[in-house]
Design an enzyme around this catalytic site. Structure first.
Site, PDB file in Angstrom:
ATOM      1  N   TYR A   2     -34.017 -10.156   3.139  1.00  0.00           N
ATOM      2  CA  TYR A   2     -33.668  -8.825   3.620  1.00  0.00           C
ATOM      3  C   TYR A   2     -32.886  -8.014   2.590  1.00  0.00           C
ATOM      4  CZ  TYR A   2     -29.355 -11.394   4.423  1.00  0.00           C
ATOM      5  OH  TYR A   2     -28.251 -12.188   4.255  1.00  0.00           O
ATOM      6  N   GLY A   3     -32.612  -8.565   1.423  1.00  0.00           N
ATOM      7  CA  GLY A   3     -31.751  -7.872   0.463  1.00  0.00           C
ATOM      8  C   GLY A   3     -32.298  -7.877  -0.945  1.00  0.00           C
ATOM      9  N   THR A   4     -31.478  -8.320  -1.867  1.00  0.00           N
ATOM     10  CA  THR A   4     -31.774  -8.185  -3.296  1.00  0.00           C
ATOM     11  C   THR A   4     -32.877  -9.109  -3.798  1.00  0.00           C
ATOM     12  OG1 THR A   4     -30.044  -9.757  -3.955  1.00  0.00           O
ATOM     13  CG2 THR A   4     -29.410  -7.422  -3.746  1.00  0.00           C
ATOM     14  N   LEU A   5     -33.362 -10.026  -2.964  1.00  0.00           N
ATOM     15  CA  LEU A   5     -34.489 -10.880  -3.350  1.00  0.00           C
ATOM     16  C   LEU A   5     -35.840 -10.200  -3.124  1.00  0.00           C
ATOM     17  CD1 LEU A   5     -33.160 -14.236  -1.897  1.00  0.00           C
ATOM     18  CD2 LEU A   5     -33.687 -13.814  -4.303  1.00  0.00           C
ATOM     19  N   GLU A  69     -27.519 -17.825  -3.481  1.00  0.00           N
ATOM     20  CA  GLU A  69     -26.818 -17.457  -2.250  1.00  0.00           C
ATOM     21  C   GLU A  69     -25.584 -18.329  -1.987  1.00  0.00           C
ATOM     22  OE1 GLU A  69     -27.607 -14.759  -1.254  1.00  0.00           O
ATOM     23  OE2 GLU A  69     -29.763 -14.447  -1.299  1.00  0.00           O
TER      24      GLU A  69
END
Length: 125
Positions: A2-5, A69
């Site tokens: 849901y983010g920077t990946l 993470e």
């Protein structure tokens, strides 16, 4: 994720290093609070917030993702149900571990987002 990946974000190279094959865009079946400061944080308070949009990948290894993470110290990887266009599937996701909030009612409506991209638009424009 849901983010920077996600594609187009600065940690997507870690997804590629993990052998990530893009399956599709997905949304959490349950609602969760997604907050964003400089990083996105998904909080494990089911039923609070929004259905969160993200991308679903099949990966060869979780090693590099867990390192990025800081699992299980900073984020904790757990399985949740994700809805894709025509089906649902269980997927790993990373929740903020050691959350400073002790209940879902401690979130303000305006700080919760439905996607990292939407949050960045709201916060930085």
């Amino acid at each position: 994720v849901y983010g920077t990946l996600q594609r187009g974000h600065h940690n997507h190279s870690v997804m590629q290093k993990s052998g990530g094959d893009f399956i599709g865009v997905g949304e959490t079946v349950n609602r969760y609070p997604l907050t964003v400061s400089s990083l996105p944080f998904l909080h494990n308070f089911e039923g609070v917030g929004n259905h969160v949009l993200g991308e679903v990948y099949q990966v060869e290894t979780l090693k590099w993702l867990d390192i990025l993470e800081s699992h299980p110290m900073f984020y904790k990887r757990e399985v949740i149900e994700i809805a894709l266009a025509t089906y649902r599937m269980p997927c790993w996701t990373y929740f903020l571990n050691r959350d400073s909030r002790t209940s879902g009612d401690q979130f303000k409506e305006e700080e919760m987002h439905s996607s990292f991209s939407e949050a960045r638009e709201t916060l930085y424009h």
